[in-house]
Design an enzyme around this catalytic site. Structure first.
Site, PDB file in Angstrom:
ATOM      1  N   ASN A  74       0.831  -1.205   0.000  1.00 52.42           N
ATOM      2  CA  ASN A  74       0.000   0.000   0.000  1.00 52.42           C
ATOM      3  C   ASN A  74       0.867   1.258   0.000  1.00 52.42           C
ATOM      4  OD1 ASN A  74      -2.080  -1.818   0.198  1.00 52.42           O
ATOM      5  ND2 ASN A  74      -2.346  -1.555   2.412  1.00 52.42           N
ATOM      6  N   HIS A 117       6.015  -0.622  -2.700  1.00 51.08           N
ATOM      7  CA  HIS A 117       5.487   0.002  -3.919  1.00 51.08           C
ATOM      8  C   HIS A 117       5.475   1.517  -3.819  1.00 51.08           C
ATOM      9  CE1 HIS A 117       3.191  -3.890  -5.187  1.00 51.08           C
ATOM     10  NE2 HIS A 117       4.485  -3.973  -5.414  1.00 51.08           N
ATOM     11  N   THR A 147      -4.567  -9.045   0.410  1.00 55.51           N
ATOM     12  CA  THR A 147      -3.945  -8.918  -0.901  1.00 55.51           C
ATOM     13  C   THR A 147      -4.395 -10.066  -1.793  1.00 55.51           C
ATOM     14  OG1 THR A 147      -1.862  -8.723  -2.136  1.00 55.51           O
ATOM     15  CG2 THR A 147      -1.809 -10.067  -0.121  1.00 55.51           C
ATOM     16  N   SER A 148      -4.670  -9.744  -3.066  1.00 56.80           N
ATOM     17  CA  SER A 148      -5.264 -10.741  -3.979  1.00 56.80           C
ATOM     18  C   SER A 148      -4.223 -11.674  -4.578  1.00 56.80           C
ATOM     19  CB  SER A 148      -5.996 -10.017  -5.112  1.00 56.80           C
ATOM     20  OG  SER A 148      -5.045  -9.267  -5.876  1.00 56.80           O
ATOM     21  N   ASN A 207      -7.910 -12.795   4.415  1.00 59.41           N
ATOM     22  CA  ASN A 207      -8.432 -12.134   3.226  1.00 59.41           C
ATOM     23  C   ASN A 207      -9.952 -12.199   3.251  1.00 59.41           C
ATOM     24  OD1 ASN A 207      -7.532 -10.749   1.006  1.00 59.41           O
ATOM     25  ND2 ASN A 207      -6.684 -12.525  -0.035  1.00 59.41           N
TER      26      ASN A 207
HETATM   27  C1  BV8 Z   1       8.508  -5.860 -11.618  1.00 58.35           C
HETATM   28  C2  BV8 Z   1       1.338   1.122  -7.809  1.00 58.35           C
HETATM   29  C3  BV8 Z   1      10.510  -6.228 -12.787  1.00 58.35           C
HETATM   30  C4  BV8 Z   1       1.014   1.867  -6.620  1.00 58.35           C
HETATM   31  C5  BV8 Z   1       1.342  -1.246  -8.107  1.00 58.35           C
HETATM   32  C6  BV8 Z   1       5.908  -7.055 -17.760  1.00 58.35           C
HETATM   33  C7  BV8 Z   1       7.003  -6.238 -17.453  1.00 58.35           C
HETATM   34  C8  BV8 Z   1       7.507  -6.133 -16.159  1.00 58.35           C
HETATM   35  C9  BV8 Z   1       6.884  -6.807 -15.139  1.00 58.35           C
HETATM   36  C10 BV8 Z   1       5.792  -7.578 -15.456  1.00 58.35           C
HETATM   37  C11 BV8 Z   1       5.300  -7.735 -16.730  1.00 58.35           C
HETATM   38  N1  BV8 Z   1       4.229  -8.584 -16.699  1.00 58.35           N
HETATM   39  C12 BV8 Z   1       4.017  -8.970 -15.420  1.00 58.35           C
HETATM   40  C13 BV8 Z   1       4.950  -8.363 -14.669  1.00 58.35           C
HETATM   41  C14 BV8 Z   1       5.093  -8.408 -13.278  1.00 58.35           C
HETATM   42  C15 BV8 Z   1       4.184  -7.311 -12.724  1.00 58.35           C
HETATM   43  C16 BV8 Z   1       2.939  -8.032 -12.315  1.00 58.35           C
HETATM   44  O1  BV8 Z   1       2.966  -8.739 -11.332  1.00 58.35           O
HETATM   45  N2  BV8 Z   1       1.843  -7.874 -13.087  1.00 58.35           N
HETATM   46  C17 BV8 Z   1       0.630  -8.600 -12.753  1.00 58.35           C
HETATM   47  C18 BV8 Z   1      -0.588  -7.713 -12.915  1.00 58.35           C
HETATM   48  C19 BV8 Z   1       0.588  -9.859 -13.610  1.00 58.35           C
HETATM   49  N3  BV8 Z   1       4.886  -6.719 -11.608  1.00 58.35           N
HETATM   50  C20 BV8 Z   1       5.604  -5.602 -11.801  1.00 58.35           C
HETATM   51  O2  BV8 Z   1       5.635  -4.952 -12.824  1.00 58.35           O
HETATM   52  C21 BV8 Z   1       6.434  -5.198 -10.581  1.00 58.35           C
HETATM   53  N4  BV8 Z   1       7.768  -4.929 -11.030  1.00 58.35           N
HETATM   54  O3  BV8 Z   1       8.149  -6.995 -11.790  1.00 58.35           O
HETATM   55  O4  BV8 Z   1       9.705  -5.357 -12.012  1.00 58.35           O
HETATM   56  C22 BV8 Z   1      11.840  -5.615 -12.903  1.00 58.35           C
HETATM   57  C23 BV8 Z   1      12.948  -6.438 -12.800  1.00 58.35           C
HETATM   58  C24 BV8 Z   1      14.193  -5.869 -12.918  1.00 58.35           C
HETATM   59  C25 BV8 Z   1      14.331  -4.510 -13.135  1.00 58.35           C
HETATM   60  C26 BV8 Z   1      13.195  -3.687 -13.218  1.00 58.35           C
HETATM   61  C27 BV8 Z   1      11.942  -4.250 -13.114  1.00 58.35           C
HETATM   62  C28 BV8 Z   1       5.904  -3.919  -9.952  1.00 58.35           C
HETATM   63  C29 BV8 Z   1       4.573  -4.185  -9.303  1.00 58.35           C
HETATM   64  C30 BV8 Z   1       4.100  -2.918  -8.571  1.00 58.35           C
HETATM   65  C31 BV8 Z   1       3.118  -2.211  -9.435  1.00 58.35           C
HETATM   66  N5  BV8 Z   1       2.479  -1.141  -8.704  1.00 58.35           N
HETATM   67  N6  BV8 Z   1       0.740  -0.183  -7.664  1.00 58.35           N
HETATM   68  C32 BV8 Z   1      -0.429   2.236  -6.574  1.00 58.35           C
HETATM   69  O5  BV8 Z   1      -0.926   2.811  -7.548  1.00 58.35           O
HETATM   70  O6  BV8 Z   1      -1.016   1.896  -5.565  1.00 58.35           O
HETATM   71  S1  BV8 Z   1       0.604  -2.759  -7.877  1.00 58.35           S
HETATM   72  C33 BV8 Z   1      -0.985  -2.582  -7.273  1.00 58.35           C
HETATM   73  O7  BV8 Z   1      -1.513  -3.892  -7.109  1.00 58.35           O
HETATM   74  C34 BV8 Z   1      -1.015  -2.015  -5.890  1.00 58.35           C
HETATM   75  O8  BV8 Z   1       0.121  -1.304  -5.542  1.00 58.35           O
HETATM   76  C35 BV8 Z   1      -1.121  -3.191  -4.994  1.00 58.35           C
HETATM   77  O9  BV8 Z   1      -0.021  -3.226  -4.194  1.00 58.35           O
HETATM   78  C36 BV8 Z   1      -1.022  -4.326  -5.898  1.00 58.35           C
HETATM   79  C37 BV8 Z   1      -1.709  -5.545  -5.412  1.00 58.35           C
HETATM   80  O10 BV8 Z   1      -3.056  -5.236  -5.154  1.00 58.35           O
HETATM   81  P1  BV8 Z   1      -3.660  -5.731  -3.760  1.00 58.35           P
HETATM   82  O11 BV8 Z   1      -3.050  -4.935  -2.684  1.00 58.35           O
HETATM   83  O12 BV8 Z   1      -3.549  -7.218  -3.652  1.00 58.35           O
HETATM   84  O13 BV8 Z   1      -5.158  -5.267  -3.921  1.00 58.35           O
HETATM   85  P2  BV8 Z   1      -6.309  -6.021  -4.704  1.00 58.35           P
HETATM   86  O14 BV8 Z   1      -7.406  -5.029  -4.936  1.00 58.35           O
HETATM   87  O15 BV8 Z   1      -5.740  -6.762  -5.856  1.00 58.35           O
HETATM   88  O16 BV8 Z   1      -6.820  -7.104  -3.647  1.00 58.35           O
HETATM   89  C38 BV8 Z   1      -7.437  -6.672  -2.429  1.00 58.35           C
HETATM   90  C39 BV8 Z   1      -7.612  -7.891  -1.559  1.00 58.35           C
HETATM   91  O17 BV8 Z   1      -8.151  -7.454  -0.306  1.00 58.35           O
HETATM   92  C40 BV8 Z   1      -8.598  -8.900  -2.111  1.00 58.35           C
HETATM   93  O18 BV8 Z   1      -8.082 -10.220  -1.929  1.00 58.35           O
HETATM   94  C41 BV8 Z   1      -9.862  -8.711  -1.241  1.00 58.35           C
HETATM   95  O19 BV8 Z   1     -10.561  -9.940  -1.034  1.00 58.35           O
HETATM   96  C42 BV8 Z   1      -9.248  -8.259   0.056  1.00 58.35           C
HETATM   97  N7  BV8 Z   1     -10.116  -7.426   0.891  1.00 58.35           N
HETATM   98  C43 BV8 Z   1     -10.985  -6.456   0.505  1.00 58.35           C
HETATM   99  N8  BV8 Z   1     -11.562  -5.906   1.607  1.00 58.35           N
HETATM  100  C44 BV8 Z   1     -11.035  -6.534   2.689  1.00 58.35           C
HETATM  101  C45 BV8 Z   1     -10.111  -7.494   2.246  1.00 58.35           C
HETATM  102  N9  BV8 Z   1      -9.431  -8.310   3.084  1.00 58.35           N
HETATM  103  C46 BV8 Z   1      -9.672  -8.140   4.413  1.00 58.35           C
HETATM  104  N10 BV8 Z   1     -10.528  -7.241   4.923  1.00 58.35           N
HETATM  105  C47 BV8 Z   1     -11.223  -6.419   4.094  1.00 58.35           C
HETATM  106  N11 BV8 Z   1     -12.088  -5.527   4.627  1.00 58.35           N
END
Ligand code: BV8
Length: 232
Positions: free
Chosen positions: A91, A108, A175-176, A200
């Protein structure tokens, strides 16, 4: 037996009950904006105003949000647990700190920090950033939100991997399990022989890798778990 070393990873779900949107839930942030447009360096280069506006809106919302019982329980764990506690968050809000946590690893980035795209100087971000703001260190007009976008390397990975390598317990909260490398931390913890717990609302993508699943709202499940740990 010494007190267990605990590594915690939090995601948007821990801040949901504080009113901050998650990403992939119904109506979440990624339903309102295309990731490519607002959370990639290419999107920032293409339309910096759109990205600055996106983070300005989230910064204002986060500044007004208050921590919930889950944030406060983790702060209590950090201050009262005699073993080591490493708190890593995906976050970008400051609710862990507002809830009393002293040490938080923002892998992040953070809304309250600004970054110079040229010299990598960091400073406290104003509530409203503008496009082409000058860096207070090198003077270049290259200020950007200090956020790790897709395709960028998350922060403090060495420190996180070292903590995971010696973890006895790994807990993922709200986190998802969609985004890497964070979603892969549970595997590293398992390799280290750690007991792994998922808290979660809905099961994450990587739920099959957890030993212990505790479904529910973080404001309920996290304080209950912290009380359990502190009573051991
Ligand atoms: C990297 C910005 C490599 C901040 C975010 C192509 C090129 C490069 C990389 C990739 C690529 N293809 C794939 C990748 C890897 C990529 C990736 O993983 N993509 C995914 C989509 C497939 N990752 C990256 O790019 C990362 N970097 O790999 O670099 C590299 C290597 C060498 C040199 C240079 C680079 C960077 C990833 C970071 C991206 N930035 N955000 C912002 O805007 O906030 S990610 C974004 O999603 C958020 O930051 C957050 O952290 C992240 C995950 O989301 P969650 O926190 O899990 O939230 P979500 O909504 O998904 O889920 C919520 C959960 O809460 C659910 O489960 C729900 O049930 C639950 N919930 C809801 N309410 C409650 C609850 N639980 C409890 N109580 C409640 N009340």
């Amino acid at each position: 037996m010494s007190a267990p070393s605990i590594v915690i990873l939090t995601g948007a779900g821990i801040s949901a009950e504080s009113g901050l949107g998650t990403f992939r839930d119904e109506g979440g942030l990624w339903a309102q904006h295309r990731i490519e447009d607002v959370a990639t360096p290419e999107g920032f280069a293409r339309n910096p105003q759109l990205v600055v506006d996106f983070y300005n809106a989230r910064r204002t919302q986060a500044a007004e949000a208050t921590p919930n019982a889950a944030h406060e329980a983790l702060a209590r764990l950090q201050s009262e647990h005699s073993g080591s506690v490493t708190l890593v968050t995906q976050n970008v809000d400051a609710l862990h700190e507002k809830g009393g946590s002293k040490t938080v690893i923002h892998m992040h980035g953070a809304l309250n920090s600004a970054l110079c795209g040229r010299c990598e100087h960091r400073w406290s971000a104003p509530l409203e950033m503008t496009v082409g703001q000058s860096c207070p260190h090198c003077g270049a007009p290259s200020a950007r939100p200090d956020i790790v976008w897709f395709g960028e390397m998350p922060y403090e990975m060495d420190r996180i991997e070292k903590a995971l390598a010696r973890a006895d317990v790994f807990v993922a909260i709200g986190t998802s399990g969609n985004v890497y490398p964070a979603a892969g931390f549970v595997q590293l913890a398992r390799h280290a022989g750690a007991h792994t717990i998922e808290m979660n609302l809905d099961p994450g993508e990587n739920v099959g890798l957890f030993d212990d699943i505790r479904p529910g709202m973080a404001s309920q499940t996290v304080p209950a778990w912290v009380s359990e740990v502190l009573s051991q």
